[in-house]
Write a protein that holds these residues in place. Structure first.
Motif, PDB file in Angstrom:
ATOM      1  N   PHE A   1      77.199  72.307  85.656  1.00 26.07           N
ATOM      2  CA  PHE A   1      78.466  72.999  85.462  1.00 26.07           C
ATOM      3  C   PHE A   1      79.510  72.014  84.971  1.00 26.07           C
ATOM      4  O   PHE A   1      79.638  70.913  85.511  1.00 26.07           O
ATOM      5  CB  PHE A   1      78.944  73.625  86.780  1.00 26.07           C
ATOM      6  N   LYS A   2      80.270  72.419  83.957  1.00 34.06           N
ATOM      7  CA  LYS A   2      81.346  71.585  83.439  1.00 34.06           C
ATOM      8  C   LYS A   2      82.376  72.489  82.766  1.00 34.06           C
ATOM      9  O   LYS A   2      82.030  73.294  81.911  1.00 34.06           O
ATOM     10  CB  LYS A   2      80.804  70.573  82.429  1.00 34.06           C
ATOM     11  N   ASN A   3      83.622  72.348  83.181  1.00 35.43           N
ATOM     12  CA  ASN A   3      84.738  73.102  82.591  1.00 35.43           C
ATOM     13  C   ASN A   3      84.484  74.605  82.562  1.00 35.43           C
ATOM     14  O   ASN A   3      84.777  75.286  81.579  1.00 35.43           O
ATOM     15  CB  ASN A   3      85.039  72.605  81.174  1.00 35.43           C
TER      16      ASN A   3
ATOM     17  N   ILE B   1      76.253  79.730  79.784  1.00 36.35           N
ATOM     18  CA  ILE B   1      76.995  80.867  80.325  1.00 36.35           C
ATOM     19  C   ILE B   1      78.407  80.384  80.589  1.00 36.35           C
ATOM     20  O   ILE B   1      78.614  79.436  81.347  1.00 36.35           O
ATOM     21  CB  ILE B   1      76.336  81.389  81.624  1.00 36.35           C
ATOM     22  N   ASP B   2      79.364  81.015  79.946  1.00 29.91           N
ATOM     23  CA  ASP B   2      80.771  80.667  80.128  1.00 29.91           C
ATOM     24  C   ASP B   2      81.322  81.553  81.235  1.00 29.91           C
ATOM     25  O   ASP B   2      81.538  82.751  81.042  1.00 29.91           O
ATOM     26  CB  ASP B   2      81.541  80.871  78.824  1.00 29.91           C
ATOM     27  N   LEU B   3      81.530  80.961  82.405  1.00 30.49           N
ATOM     28  CA  LEU B   3      81.976  81.731  83.567  1.00 30.49           C
ATOM     29  C   LEU B   3      83.436  82.151  83.465  1.00 30.49           C
ATOM     30  O   LEU B   3      83.833  83.167  84.037  1.00 30.49           O
ATOM     31  CB  LEU B   3      81.737  80.918  84.840  1.00 30.49           C
ATOM     32  N   VAL B   4      84.239  81.394  82.731  1.00 28.65           N
ATOM     33  CA  VAL B   4      85.650  81.735  82.554  1.00 28.65           C
ATOM     34  C   VAL B   4      85.788  82.913  81.597  1.00 28.65           C
ATOM     35  O   VAL B   4      86.462  83.901  81.888  1.00 28.65           O
ATOM     36  CB  VAL B   4      86.450  80.514  82.050  1.00 28.65           C
ATOM     37  N   LYS B   5      85.129  82.816  80.446  1.00 32.46           N
ATOM     38  CA  LYS B   5      85.195  83.885  79.438  1.00 32.46           C
ATOM     39  C   LYS B   5      84.212  85.020  79.726  1.00 32.46           C
ATOM     40  O   LYS B   5      84.225  86.041  79.052  1.00 32.46           O
ATOM     41  CB  LYS B   5      84.903  83.318  78.056  1.00 32.46           C
ATOM     42  N   LYS B   6      83.333  84.802  80.718  1.00 32.65           N
ATOM     43  CA  LYS B   6      82.320  85.787  81.084  1.00 32.65           C
ATOM     44  C   LYS B   6      81.459  86.166  79.876  1.00 32.65           C
ATOM     45  O   LYS B   6      81.289  87.341  79.540  1.00 32.65           O
ATOM     46  CB  LYS B   6      82.956  87.026  81.715  1.00 32.65           C
ATOM     47  N   SER B   7      80.925  85.117  79.222  1.00 35.89           N
ATOM     48  CA  SER B   7      80.108  85.352  78.041  1.00 35.89           C
ATOM     49  C   SER B   7      78.803  84.563  78.106  1.00 35.89           C
ATOM     50  O   SER B   7      78.676  83.589  78.851  1.00 35.89           O
ATOM     51  CB  SER B   7      80.880  84.990  76.776  1.00 35.89           C
TER      52      SER B   7
END
Length: 152
Positions: free
Chosen positions: A38-40, A63-69
């Protein structure tokens, strides 16, 4: 996502048939493993492994957890029969690796088989079979040729 459905869809497209409707959005599996960093706010998974009596799936992606993409790729290989996954047997896809790309948002991911890669895999398989047959015939003919020379 229903990997068995994606395999059925790829098989239908290969045959020029209509694409079957998806009945469920789940994939049954017996084993799941992988690691992640995990990073940023982003997760990277380089080594997904999912196994069931039907298939083996390897995957890697982000998997971009912030952008949920999602930006993820998996390779599914049919090792059993789709009959156990509410489908028909697909012997023509058994042993063929099907790359599947998963992109988009968590709420509406786009899952699509890479038909170019599938067709290339099928062509490579046919070429290998033809090479093996040719090699066998050539060995047989050469063996016959040497036997004739020894007999003279």
């Amino acid at each position: 996502m229903n990997i068995a459905h994606e395999l059925r869809k790829a098989g239908a497209l290969l045959k020029g048939q209509s694409v079957p409707e998806e009945d469920t959005k789940k994939t049954d599996f017996a084993e799941l493993s992988g690691s992640a960093t995990f990073k940023n706010g982003k997760m990277n998974n380089p080594d997904l492994l999912l196994a069931s009596p039907l298939l083996r799936v390897n995957g890697a992606g982000d998997i971009d957890l912030v952008k949920k993409s999602l930006d993820y790729g998996v390779s599914a290989k049919l090792v059993g029969t789709l009959k156990g996954q509410d489908g028909k047997a697909m012997d023509e896809l058994k042993g063929v690796t099907l790359p599947i790309k998963i992109t988009g948002s968590f709420d509406s991911p786009k899952v699509r088989p890479d038909m170019d890669a599938l067709l290339k895999g099928k062509a490579d398989q046919k070429i290998k079979e033809q090479k093996d047959k040719l090699k066998d015939k050539l060995s047989e003919k050469l063996g016959d040729l040497f036997k004739k020379k020894e007999g003279n």
